[in-house]
Design an enzyme around this catalytic site. Structure first.
Site, PDB file in Angstrom:
ATOM      1  N   VAL A 152       0.841  -1.198   0.000  1.00 19.13           N
ATOM      2  CA  VAL A 152       0.000   0.000   0.000  1.00 19.13           C
ATOM      3  C   VAL A 152       0.877   1.248   0.000  1.00 19.13           C
ATOM      4  CG1 VAL A 152      -1.878   1.210   1.156  1.00 19.13           C
ATOM      5  CG2 VAL A 152      -1.751  -1.288   1.285  1.00 19.13           C
ATOM      6  N   TYR A 153       1.858   1.275   0.866  1.00 26.43           N
ATOM      7  CA  TYR A 153       2.773   2.419   0.933  1.00 26.43           C
ATOM      8  C   TYR A 153       3.502   2.610  -0.392  1.00 26.43           C
ATOM      9  CZ  TYR A 153       6.636   5.362   2.527  1.00 26.43           C
ATOM     10  OH  TYR A 153       7.544   6.383   2.664  1.00 26.43           O
ATOM     11  N   SER A 154       4.044   1.536  -0.923  1.00 25.49           N
ATOM     12  CA  SER A 154       4.782   1.636  -2.184  1.00 25.49           C
ATOM     13  C   SER A 154       3.883   2.153  -3.300  1.00 25.49           C
ATOM     14  CB  SER A 154       5.367   0.267  -2.549  1.00 25.49           C
ATOM     15  OG  SER A 154       6.257   0.355  -3.636  1.00 25.49           O
ATOM     16  N   SER A 156       1.314   4.120  -2.988  1.00 32.64           N
ATOM     17  CA  SER A 156       1.052   5.550  -2.782  1.00 32.64           C
ATOM     18  C   SER A 156       2.226   6.388  -3.274  1.00 32.64           C
ATOM     19  CB  SER A 156       0.774   5.833  -1.300  1.00 32.64           C
ATOM     20  OG  SER A 156       1.951   5.807  -0.506  1.00 32.64           O
TER      21      SER A 156
END
Length: 242
Positions: A152-154, A156
């Site tokens: 999810v972070y990557s 974003s």
């Protein structure tokens, strides 16, 4: 020859800790005035008292629609104009996708992506009217590689990489430079969600950098002559294996 930041006015989001605080301190050291944007009013009060009159508090909750919308107008009421907008605020989710929940995903995407786009959208008319400005965003090495333990972070940060590249092309003819600094792992509270084994290995191998080292890269980019845009800097710990 490097340009001076003396007398410039910067707005930094997420300014009360980590990279945002380091960037604030570095900008102040270069002679800039810094509007410190953060949701933590107590921290802002203490920090502006310590940092002096060129550090100005701006209490904004970027996850609140009305507060976020009011940010740029409220800053302009305090300082008159904005030379530099540094969209640094963000959050982190690590681990497998099915280990998190929808609300946490929404919160991270709203802060890491939506708030950045809305803050940039809000400042563009002001910078266009002055025909000059710098917009910078804290991205991540995860915006350049598909990191399997942080999908999810990557994702974003990949969105932010695309946003920066497209906005640079849209705004360059208006005298506005757009770029991002993409650090590897930084010593900060965001790493609290890292898989314990990955964090342990990073600490043992020296594969972490300090927030001040990210701030140094930002200052380098901002002080280039106006004929130069540093669109993207990836700042890695030397021993980081990715």
């Amino acid at each position: 020859m490097a340009d001076s930041l003396n007398g410039k006015i910067a707005a930094v989001t997420g300014a009360a800790s980590g990279i945002g605080l380091a960037a604030t301190e570095a900008l102040l050291a270069q002679g800039a005035t810094v509007v410190m944007v953060d949701w933590d009013q107590d921290a802002l009060k203490a920090l502006t008292a310590r940092l002096g009159e060129r550090a100005i508090a701006q209490a904004t909750n970027l996850l609140d629609i009305d507060s976020s919308k009011a940010m740029v107008p409220e800053i302009l009421e305090k300082v008159g104009h904005i030379d530099i907008l540094y969209c640094n605020a963000g959050t982190y989710i690590g681990g497998d996708l099915d280990e998190t929940d929808a609300d946490t995903i929404d919160r991270m995407l709203n802060l890491n992506v939506n708030a950045v786009m809305k803050n940039v959208h809000a400042v563009i008319p002001h910078m266009k009217s002055r025909a000059i400005g710098d917009i910078w965003v804290t991205c991540s090495v995860a915006g350049h590689a598909a990191i399997p333990w942080e999908p999810v972070y990557s994702s974003s940060k990949w969105a932010i990489t695309c946003f920066v590249q497209t906005m640079r092309r849209q705004l360059r003819e208006h005298g506005i430079r757009v770029g991002q600094v993409s650090p590897g792992p930084v010593v900060s509270a965001l790493l609290a969600d890292w898989p314990e084994e990955n964090l342990r290995k990073a600490k043992e191998s020296g594969s972490l950098i300090e927030p001040s080292e990210v701030a140094d890269a930002l200052i380098f980019a901002l002080t280039r002559g106006r004929n130069v845009t540093i669109r993207d800097m990836i700042v890695l710990p030397t021993n980081f294996d990715i």
